[in-house]
Design a protein around this motif. Structure first.
Motif, PDB file in Angstrom:
ATOM      1  N   THR A 131       0.856  -1.177   0.000  1.00 33.71           N
ATOM      2  CA  THR A 131       0.000   0.000   0.000  1.00 33.71           C
ATOM      3  C   THR A 131       0.897   1.234   0.000  1.00 33.71           C
ATOM      4  O   THR A 131       1.810   1.339   0.817  1.00 33.71           O
ATOM      5  N   PHE A 132       0.622   2.146  -0.933  1.00 31.15           N
ATOM      6  CA  PHE A 132       1.377   3.388  -1.024  1.00 31.15           C
ATOM      7  C   PHE A 132       0.631   4.499  -0.293  1.00 31.15           C
ATOM      8  O   PHE A 132      -0.558   4.364   0.009  1.00 31.15           O
ATOM      9  N   THR A 133       1.315   5.595  -0.019  1.00 27.22           N
ATOM     10  CA  THR A 133       0.694   6.688   0.737  1.00 27.22           C
ATOM     11  C   THR A 133      -0.476   7.325   0.000  1.00 27.22           C
ATOM     12  O   THR A 133      -1.349   7.917   0.632  1.00 27.22           O
ATOM     13  N   ASP A 134      -0.514   7.201  -1.341  1.00 25.71           N
ATOM     14  CA  ASP A 134      -1.644   7.759  -2.103  1.00 25.71           C
ATOM     15  C   ASP A 134      -2.781   6.750  -2.272  1.00 25.71           C
ATOM     16  O   ASP A 134      -3.636   6.918  -3.112  1.00 25.71           O
ATOM     17  N   ARG A 135      -2.779   5.682  -1.470  1.00 21.70           N
ATOM     18  CA  ARG A 135      -3.808   4.639  -1.390  1.00 21.70           C
ATOM     19  C   ARG A 135      -3.776   3.632  -2.528  1.00 21.70           C
ATOM     20  O   ARG A 135      -4.626   2.769  -2.607  1.00 21.70           O
ATOM     21  N   ILE A 136      -2.822   3.729  -3.443  1.00 21.66           N
ATOM     22  CA  ILE A 136      -2.680   2.702  -4.477  1.00 21.66           C
ATOM     23  C   ILE A 136      -2.203   1.419  -3.793  1.00 21.66           C
ATOM     24  O   ILE A 136      -1.330   1.457  -2.924  1.00 21.66           O
ATOM     25  N   GLU A 137      -2.812   0.297  -4.187  1.00 22.63           N
ATOM     26  CA  GLU A 137      -2.460  -1.006  -3.611  1.00 22.63           C
ATOM     27  C   GLU A 137      -2.088  -1.975  -4.726  1.00 22.63           C
ATOM     28  O   GLU A 137      -2.754  -2.013  -5.765  1.00 22.63           O
ATOM     29  N   ILE A 138      -1.049  -2.749  -4.489  1.00 22.03           N
ATOM     30  CA  ILE A 138      -0.648  -3.783  -5.433  1.00 22.03           C
ATOM     31  C   ILE A 138      -0.625  -5.106  -4.689  1.00 22.03           C
ATOM     32  O   ILE A 138      -0.043  -5.201  -3.606  1.00 22.03           O
ATOM     33  N   GLU A 139      -1.257  -6.113  -5.278  1.00 23.54           N
ATOM     34  CA  GLU A 139      -1.229  -7.457  -4.706  1.00 23.54           C
ATOM     35  C   GLU A 139      -0.365  -8.338  -5.596  1.00 23.54           C
ATOM     36  O   GLU A 139      -0.502  -8.320  -6.824  1.00 23.54           O
ATOM     37  N   PHE A 140       0.521  -9.108  -4.956  1.00 20.88           N
ATOM     38  CA  PHE A 140       1.428 -10.016  -5.649  1.00 20.88           C
ATOM     39  C   PHE A 140       1.192 -11.437  -5.178  1.00 20.88           C
ATOM     40  O   PHE A 140       0.822 -11.664  -4.019  1.00 20.88           O
ATOM     41  N   ASP A 141       1.441 -12.397  -6.057  1.00 20.55           N
ATOM     42  CA  ASP A 141       1.368 -13.794  -5.641  1.00 20.55           C
ATOM     43  C   ASP A 141       2.689 -14.207  -5.003  1.00 20.55           C
ATOM     44  O   ASP A 141       3.603 -13.391  -4.830  1.00 20.55           O
ATOM     45  N   GLN A 142       2.793 -15.446  -4.659  1.00 18.10           N
ATOM     46  CA  GLN A 142       3.948 -15.976  -3.942  1.00 18.10           C
ATOM     47  C   GLN A 142       5.262 -15.768  -4.696  1.00 18.10           C
ATOM     48  O   GLN A 142       6.297 -15.525  -4.095  1.00 18.10           O
ATOM     49  N   SER A 143       5.217 -15.825  -6.032  1.00 17.70           N
ATOM     50  CA  SER A 143       6.444 -15.676  -6.814  1.00 17.70           C
ATOM     51  C   SER A 143       6.748 -14.217  -7.160  1.00 17.70           C
ATOM     52  O   SER A 143       7.784 -13.933  -7.756  1.00 17.70           O
ATOM     53  N   GLY A 144       5.845 -13.311  -6.819  1.00 17.03           N
ATOM     54  CA  GLY A 144       6.083 -11.893  -7.070  1.00 17.03           C
ATOM     55  C   GLY A 144       5.424 -11.353  -8.321  1.00 17.03           C
ATOM     56  O   GLY A 144       5.650 -10.207  -8.706  1.00 17.03           O
ATOM     57  N   ASP A 145       4.576 -12.152  -8.970  1.00 14.97           N
ATOM     58  CA  ASP A 145       3.817 -11.675 -10.120  1.00 14.97           C
ATOM     59  C   ASP A 145       2.624 -10.857  -9.619  1.00 14.97           C
ATOM     60  O   ASP A 145       1.953 -11.258  -8.662  1.00 14.97           O
ATOM     61  N   VAL A 184      -8.173   2.947 -13.296  1.00 16.01           N
ATOM     62  CA  VAL A 184      -8.136   3.057 -11.837  1.00 16.01           C
ATOM     63  C   VAL A 184      -7.955   1.710 -11.136  1.00 16.01           C
ATOM     64  O   VAL A 184      -7.692   1.670  -9.935  1.00 16.01           O
ATOM     65  N   LYS A 185      -8.086   0.610 -11.898  1.00 14.74           N
ATOM     66  CA  LYS A 185      -7.896  -0.708 -11.299  1.00 14.74           C
ATOM     67  C   LYS A 185      -7.647  -1.724 -12.406  1.00 14.74           C
ATOM     68  O   LYS A 185      -8.289  -1.665 -13.458  1.00 14.74           O
ATOM     69  N   VAL A 186      -6.711  -2.649 -12.161  1.00 12.58           N
ATOM     70  CA  VAL A 186      -6.420  -3.702 -13.124  1.00 12.58           C
ATOM     71  C   VAL A 186      -6.274  -5.011 -12.370  1.00 12.58           C
ATOM     72  O   VAL A 186      -5.553  -5.082 -11.368  1.00 12.58           O
ATOM     73  N   SER A 187      -6.962  -6.040 -12.852  1.00 11.56           N
ATOM     74  CA  SER A 187      -6.839  -7.378 -12.274  1.00 11.56           C
ATOM     75  C   SER A 187      -6.233  -8.304 -13.314  1.00 11.56           C
ATOM     76  O   SER A 187      -6.655  -8.322 -14.467  1.00 11.56           O
ATOM     77  N   ASN A 188      -5.257  -9.057 -12.885  1.00 11.27           N
ATOM     78  CA  ASN A 188      -4.579 -10.021 -13.741  1.00 11.27           C
ATOM     79  C   ASN A 188      -5.174 -11.389 -13.416  1.00 11.27           C
ATOM     80  O   ASN A 188      -4.690 -12.101 -12.537  1.00 11.27           O
ATOM     81  N   GLU A 189      -6.262 -11.713 -14.104  1.00 12.43           N
ATOM     82  CA  GLU A 189      -6.958 -12.973 -13.855  1.00 12.43           C
ATOM     83  C   GLU A 189      -6.253 -14.111 -14.579  1.00 12.43           C
ATOM     84  O   GLU A 189      -5.306 -13.893 -15.319  1.00 12.43           O
ATOM     85  N   ARG A 190      -6.748 -15.291 -14.413  1.00 11.17           N
ATOM     86  CA  ARG A 190      -6.119 -16.461 -15.029  1.00 11.17           C
ATOM     87  C   ARG A 190      -6.086 -16.385 -16.556  1.00 11.17           C
ATOM     88  O   ARG A 190      -5.086 -16.662 -17.183  1.00 11.17           O
ATOM     89  N   ARG A 191      -7.203 -15.984 -17.159  1.00 15.07           N
ATOM     90  CA  ARG A 191      -7.295 -15.965 -18.622  1.00 15.07           C
ATOM     91  C   ARG A 191      -7.480 -14.576 -19.210  1.00 15.07           C
ATOM     92  O   ARG A 191      -7.454 -14.408 -20.421  1.00 15.07           O
ATOM     93  N   ILE A 192      -7.713 -13.585 -18.372  1.00 19.33           N
ATOM     94  CA  ILE A 192      -8.000 -12.239 -18.873  1.00 19.33           C
ATOM     95  C   ILE A 192      -7.360 -11.176 -17.983  1.00 19.33           C
ATOM     96  O   ILE A 192      -6.975 -11.438 -16.843  1.00 19.33           O
ATOM     97  N   TYR A 193      -7.297  -9.979 -18.550  1.00 15.55           N
ATOM     98  CA  TYR A 193      -7.022  -8.768 -17.774  1.00 15.55           C
ATOM     99  C   TYR A 193      -8.344  -8.039 -17.653  1.00 15.55           C
ATOM    100  O   TYR A 193      -9.058  -7.869 -18.643  1.00 15.55           O
ATOM    101  N   GLU A 194      -8.671  -7.620 -16.462  1.00 12.79           N
ATOM    102  CA  GLU A 194      -9.872  -6.835 -16.233  1.00 12.79           C
ATOM    103  C   GLU A 194      -9.430  -5.424 -15.868  1.00 12.79           C
ATOM    104  O   GLU A 194      -8.692  -5.236 -14.904  1.00 12.79           O
ATOM    105  N   VAL A 195      -9.857  -4.444 -16.654  1.00 16.37           N
ATOM    106  CA  VAL A 195      -9.423  -3.061 -16.481  1.00 16.37           C
ATOM    107  C   VAL A 195     -10.633  -2.201 -16.144  1.00 16.37           C
ATOM    108  O   VAL A 195     -11.607  -2.168 -16.898  1.00 16.37           O
TER     109      VAL A 195
END
Length: 149
Positions: free
Chosen positions: A69-83, A117-128
Protein backbone atom coordinates in the motif's frame (compact mmCIF):
# COMPACT_ATOMS: atom_id res chain seq x y z
CA UNK A 1 -23.98 -48.64 13.43
CA UNK A 2 -20.28 -48.38 14.17
CA UNK A 3 -19.47 -47.47 10.56
CA UNK A 4 -22.23 -44.86 10.54
CA UNK A 5 -20.69 -43.17 13.60
CA UNK A 6 -17.25 -43.35 11.99
CA UNK A 7 -18.55 -41.72 8.79
CA UNK A 8 -20.32 -38.96 10.75
CA UNK A 9 -17.18 -38.36 12.84
CA UNK A 10 -15.10 -38.17 9.64
CA UNK A 11 -17.47 -35.68 8.04
CA UNK A 12 -17.53 -33.56 11.20
CA UNK A 13 -13.72 -33.59 11.37
CA UNK A 14 -13.44 -32.55 7.70
CA UNK A 15 -15.90 -29.68 8.23
CA UNK A 16 -14.02 -28.46 11.29
CA UNK A 17 -10.69 -28.59 9.44
CA UNK A 18 -12.05 -26.73 6.41
CA UNK A 19 -13.70 -24.00 8.46
CA UNK A 20 -10.65 -23.55 10.66
CA UNK A 21 -8.43 -22.72 7.67
CA UNK A 22 -9.29 -19.07 8.11
CA UNK A 23 -7.83 -19.18 11.61
CA UNK A 24 -4.53 -20.25 10.08
CA UNK A 25 -4.40 -17.16 7.87
CA UNK A 26 -2.05 -14.44 9.04
CA UNK A 27 -1.27 -10.95 7.82
CA UNK A 28 2.30 -10.11 8.75
CA UNK A 29 3.83 -6.68 8.31
CA UNK A 30 7.17 -6.99 6.53
CA UNK A 31 9.75 -4.69 4.96
CA UNK A 32 9.99 -3.91 1.26
CA UNK A 33 13.21 -5.92 1.00
CA UNK A 34 11.35 -9.08 2.06
CA UNK A 35 9.22 -9.04 -1.09
CA UNK A 36 10.04 -11.44 -3.94
CA UNK A 37 12.53 -10.05 -6.47
CA UNK A 38 9.90 -9.92 -9.24
CA UNK A 39 7.66 -7.73 -7.06
CA UNK A 40 10.56 -5.40 -6.25
CA UNK A 41 11.48 -5.10 -9.94
CA UNK A 42 7.83 -4.39 -10.88
CA UNK A 43 7.55 -1.61 -8.30
CA UNK A 44 10.94 -0.12 -9.21
CA UNK A 45 9.95 -0.05 -12.89
CA UNK A 46 6.36 1.23 -12.64
CA UNK A 47 5.90 2.80 -9.18
CA UNK A 48 9.36 4.10 -8.35
CA UNK A 49 8.15 7.60 -7.52
CA UNK A 50 5.58 6.35 -4.99
CA UNK A 51 6.15 6.21 -1.24
CA UNK A 52 5.34 2.91 0.45
CA UNK A 53 3.11 3.09 3.50
CA UNK A 54 2.71 -0.61 4.33
CA UNK A 55 3.90 -4.01 3.09
CA UNK A 56 1.97 -7.10 4.20
CA UNK A 57 2.59 -10.80 3.75
CA UNK A 58 -0.59 -12.86 3.84
CA UNK A 59 0.06 -16.45 4.85
CA UNK A 60 -2.90 -18.74 4.24
CA UNK A 61 -3.22 -22.47 4.64
CA UNK A 62 -1.75 -23.31 1.22
CA UNK A 63 -0.55 -20.00 -0.20
CA UNK A 64 1.41 -16.84 0.41
CA UNK A 65 0.61 -13.46 -1.11
CA UNK A 66 1.81 -9.90 -0.64
CA UNK A 67 0.11 -6.52 -0.57
CA UNK A 68 1.85 -3.19 -0.90
CA UNK A 69 0.00 0.00 0.00
CA UNK A 70 1.38 3.39 -1.02
CA UNK A 71 0.69 6.69 0.74
CA UNK A 72 -1.64 7.76 -2.10
CA UNK A 73 -3.81 4.64 -1.39
CA UNK A 74 -2.68 2.70 -4.48
CA UNK A 75 -2.46 -1.01 -3.61
CA UNK A 76 -0.65 -3.78 -5.43
CA UNK A 77 -1.23 -7.46 -4.71
CA UNK A 78 1.43 -10.02 -5.65
CA UNK A 79 1.37 -13.79 -5.64
CA UNK A 80 3.95 -15.98 -3.94
CA UNK A 81 6.44 -15.68 -6.81
CA UNK A 82 6.08 -11.89 -7.07
CA UNK A 83 3.82 -11.67 -10.12
CA UNK A 84 1.26 -8.90 -9.81
CA UNK A 85 -2.36 -10.00 -9.43
CA UNK A 86 -4.12 -6.69 -8.91
CA UNK A 87 -3.28 -3.01 -8.97
CA UNK A 88 -5.98 -0.87 -7.35
CA UNK A 89 -5.80 2.91 -7.41
CA UNK A 90 -8.82 3.21 -5.11
CA UNK A 91 -10.38 5.64 -7.63
CA UNK A 92 -6.98 7.31 -8.28
CA UNK A 93 -5.48 7.09 -11.79
CA UNK A 94 -2.81 4.44 -12.30
CA UNK A 95 0.24 4.49 -14.53
CA UNK A 96 -0.32 2.31 -17.59
CA UNK A 97 3.31 1.37 -18.19
CA UNK A 98 2.73 -2.14 -16.83
CA UNK A 99 -0.17 -2.83 -19.20
CA UNK A 100 0.24 -4.45 -22.60
CA UNK A 101 0.51 -1.91 -25.43
CA UNK A 102 -2.67 -3.14 -27.22
CA UNK A 103 -4.68 -2.51 -24.04
CA UNK A 104 -3.33 1.03 -23.64
CA UNK A 105 -3.92 1.73 -27.34
CA UNK A 106 -7.51 0.45 -27.18
CA UNK A 107 -8.34 2.57 -24.14
CA UNK A 108 -6.78 5.72 -25.62
CA UNK A 109 -8.61 5.23 -28.93
CA UNK A 110 -12.04 4.40 -27.48
CA UNK A 111 -12.07 6.25 -24.16
CA UNK A 112 -9.60 9.14 -24.57
CA UNK A 113 -10.85 11.02 -21.49
CA UNK A 114 -10.89 7.96 -19.21
CA UNK A 115 -8.17 6.87 -16.85
CA UNK A 116 -7.36 3.39 -15.56
CA UNK A 117 -8.14 3.06 -11.84
CA UNK A 118 -7.90 -0.71 -11.30
CA UNK A 119 -6.42 -3.70 -13.12
CA UNK A 120 -6.84 -7.38 -12.27
CA UNK A 121 -4.58 -10.02 -13.74
CA UNK A 122 -6.96 -12.97 -13.85
CA UNK A 123 -6.12 -16.46 -15.03
CA UNK A 124 -7.29 -15.96 -18.62
CA UNK A 125 -8.00 -12.24 -18.87
CA UNK A 126 -7.02 -8.77 -17.77
CA UNK A 127 -9.87 -6.83 -16.23
CA UNK A 128 -9.42 -3.06 -16.48
CA UNK A 129 -11.65 -0.62 -14.61
CA UNK A 130 -11.86 2.97 -15.84
CA UNK A 131 -12.77 6.07 -13.84
CA UNK A 132 -15.98 6.39 -15.91
CA UNK A 133 -17.26 3.17 -14.33
CA UNK A 134 -16.64 0.84 -17.27
CA UNK A 135 -14.93 -2.49 -16.74
CA UNK A 136 -13.17 -3.82 -19.82
CA UNK A 137 -11.95 -7.36 -20.39
CA UNK A 138 -8.91 -8.17 -22.50
CA UNK A 139 -7.28 -11.44 -23.47
CA UNK A 140 -3.80 -12.25 -22.21
CA UNK A 141 -2.47 -11.02 -25.55
CA UNK A 142 -4.21 -7.66 -25.05
CA UNK A 143 -7.13 -8.17 -27.44
CA UNK A 144 -10.38 -6.51 -26.36
CA UNK A 145 -13.00 -9.10 -25.37
CA UNK A 146 -15.99 -7.27 -23.94
CA UNK A 147 -17.36 -4.67 -21.58
CA UNK A 148 -18.19 -6.25 -18.23
CA UNK A 149 -21.38 -4.77 -16.84
Amino acid sequence: MKTFKTVIAGIFTAIVMLTSQSTLAKDIIITKSELPKKALAFMDTHFNSKTIQLVEKDVDFLSVSYKVTFTDRIEIEFDQSGDWEEVDGNKNPLPTTFLLEPIVTYIKANYPEAQVVKVSNERRIYEVELNNGLELEFSKSGQFKRIDY
